[in-house]
Scaffold this active site. Structure first.
Site, PDB file in Angstrom:
ATOM      1  N   TYR A  98      52.219  41.391  42.747  1.00 40.06           N
ATOM      2  CA  TYR A  98      51.143  41.959  41.944  1.00 40.06           C
ATOM      3  C   TYR A  98      49.775  41.623  42.538  1.00 40.06           C
ATOM      4  CZ  TYR A  98      54.289  43.540  38.283  1.00 40.06           C
ATOM      5  OH  TYR A  98      55.278  44.210  37.600  1.00 40.06           O
ATOM      6  N   GLU A 140      59.480  41.003  33.130  1.00 37.88           N
ATOM      7  CA  GLU A 140      60.378  40.903  34.283  1.00 37.88           C
ATOM      8  C   GLU A 140      60.970  39.511  34.427  1.00 37.88           C
ATOM      9  OE1 GLU A 140      57.701  42.314  37.286  1.00 37.88           O
ATOM     10  OE2 GLU A 140      57.575  44.259  36.276  1.00 37.88           O
ATOM     11  N   TYR A 191      71.605  50.971  34.057  1.00 38.64           N
ATOM     12  CA  TYR A 191      71.856  51.337  35.447  1.00 38.64           C
ATOM     13  C   TYR A 191      71.847  50.094  36.325  1.00 38.64           C
ATOM     14  CZ  TYR A 191      66.746  50.884  35.510  1.00 38.64           C
ATOM     15  OH  TYR A 191      65.465  50.411  35.382  1.00 38.64           O
ATOM     16  N   GLN A 207      68.734  53.765  42.108  1.00 36.52           N
ATOM     17  CA  GLN A 207      69.344  53.362  40.842  1.00 36.52           C
ATOM     18  C   GLN A 207      70.387  54.390  40.412  1.00 36.52           C
ATOM     19  OE1 GLN A 207      65.764  53.233  41.092  1.00 36.52           O
ATOM     20  NE2 GLN A 207      65.989  51.057  41.582  1.00 36.52           N
ATOM     21  N   THR A 276      75.840  60.742  33.047  1.00 37.48           N
ATOM     22  CA  THR A 276      76.522  59.469  33.315  1.00 37.48           C
ATOM     23  C   THR A 276      76.226  58.383  32.281  1.00 37.48           C
ATOM     24  OG1 THR A 276      74.812  59.020  34.983  1.00 37.48           O
ATOM     25  CG2 THR A 276      76.931  59.841  35.763  1.00 37.48           C
TER      26      THR A 276
END
Length: 393
Positions: A98, A140, A191, A207, A276
């Site tokens: 970042y 995160e 995913y 992904q 999916t």
């Protein structure tokens, strides 16, 4: 949240920054990759960069975040932040990156806007950036801790134990952990990132939704071959049973409510390979004894192009109160519908929660139909494969 002084400055300069944000993000990426070419080679999607899609997504997210801060100063756009944070975590993005982004982004802002970037303007937008970066970093790091992985080192080796050609351009790969350990748990709709080494040495990442049930020891991904897709072509042409892939832990916020929640009526709408995550949801609903109404909608070019079509319908039939409506542009059978998906004639139970996955035009059209039918916007959830361009529109 944003200080009053900075909020006034951002509100006043938002039109100018918004008008130039595309030029700013384009210059930002050029500066970033000139300084750190390995990021384009091994982290960013080169196809999206070449097409300008990532630039549009970044511009949209910055503009959306800044607009939210000035319009709703006491809240955060958590839905947007969570979606971005899940994608970042699946790539192994670190706190330090970042700072690197800040350096090149603000250099691009100064170069594009020139003298308009006064110290006051720079300070206000600096505050916006670090509010967004701080929020993303916090989410995160929580995601990494929950999955017991380290930022920047999210990969685990998985063995391909089987592959099935579903359609002319879609293949299912079945995977198990190469170390013999247990597969990590996941929530239906999530995913994984898959990293492959290409012929030029680049380690590109994409992904793919998990299409099986969370309880299964085997994980399944169904990959559509994209004409100019580096990774999908590599997987189709070079990855066979016995091969090893580097795969992340599961991520993604398009997930069903927790099992402790009261069962709600559901709409699972998809188009193309967007089916999916819906198959994973359906299998989970069948295994957990979901009894509330479920409406399954899918749109595709033809039945032959509909990957996992038989599974899609069979899993729907396992539920006690579910119906499947499949629309095809051509080749529809007697139990299908012809044309584009049209929800106007479908009965939706009060309190329906909708989950959408597919191309953006499809999801926008379905969302408009749902809003017209009285489904609250807060009950409509979506997943975008690739950069989230919904924010850029």
């Amino acid at each position: 949240m944003l200080s009053e002084k900075s909020a006034a400055t951002v509100r006043a300069t938002l039109p100018a920054v918004g008008a130039a944000i595309g030029e700013i993000t384009d210059l930002f990426y050029r500066k970033l990759f000139a300084d750190r070419p390995e990021l384009l080679r091994d982290l960013f999607n080169r196809g999206n960069q070449a097409a300008g899609l990532q630039k549009q997504a970044l511009a949209g997210s910055i503009a959306a975040f800044a607009t939210h801060l000035v319009d709703h100063p006491d809240t955060r756009p958590d839905v947007m932040l969570n979606r971005v944070a899940h994608k970042h975590a699946s790539l192994g993005v670190t706190r330090e990156q970042y700072g690197l982004v800040h350096t090149h982004l603000f250099a691009a802002i100064a170069e594009v806007l020139g003298d308009a970037v006064t110290p006051e303007v720079a300070a206000a937008w600096d505050e916006v950036y670090w509010l967004m970066a701080g929020a993303l970093t916090a989410i995160e790091e929580r995601l990494y801790a929950e999955r017991q992985v380290l930022a920047g080192d999210v990969w685990r080796a998985w063995t391909v134990t089987g592959r099935t050609e579903e359609t002319a351009d879609c293949t299912t790969f079945r995977l198990t952990p190469a170390d013999g350990g247990p597969a990590p748990s996941f929530r239906p709709g999530q995913y994984v990132s898959v990293q492959v080494e290409l012929a030029d040495g680049a380690r590109q990442i994409r992904q793919y939704s998990l299409s099986g049930a969370p309880a299964s020891p085997v994980r399944s991904i169904t990959v559509k071959r994209v004409h100019d897709g580096e990774v999908s072509r590599h997987l189709h042409e070079h990855v066979h049973e016995g091969a090893t892939l580097r795969v992340s832990a599961p991520y993604g916020d398009l997930v069903l409510p927790g099992t402790g929640d009261r069962p709600a009526p559901l709409l699972l709408a998809s188009a193309g390979i967007g089916c999916t995550p819906m198959l994973s949801m359906l299998e989970h609903l069948a295994e957990t004894g979901h009894t509330a109404p479920v409406t399954v909608v899918h749109a595709d070019r033809s039945p032959a192009d509909h990957a996992l079509r038989a599974d899609h319908r069979a899993l729907t039939r396992k539920l006690p109160d579910a119906r499947a409506e499949f629309w095809y542009e051509s080749g529809a059978t007697a139990e299908d519908r012809t044309g584009l998906a049209d929800l106007s004639g479908l009965p939706l139970a009060p309190g329906t929660r909708a989950y959408l996955c597919g191309p953006l035009p499809f999801m926008r059209a379905v969302r408009e139909q749902l809003l017209s039918a009285g489904v609250p916007a807060s009950d409509i959830h979506y997943e975008v494969f690739g950069p989230d361009l919904w924010l850029a529109s």
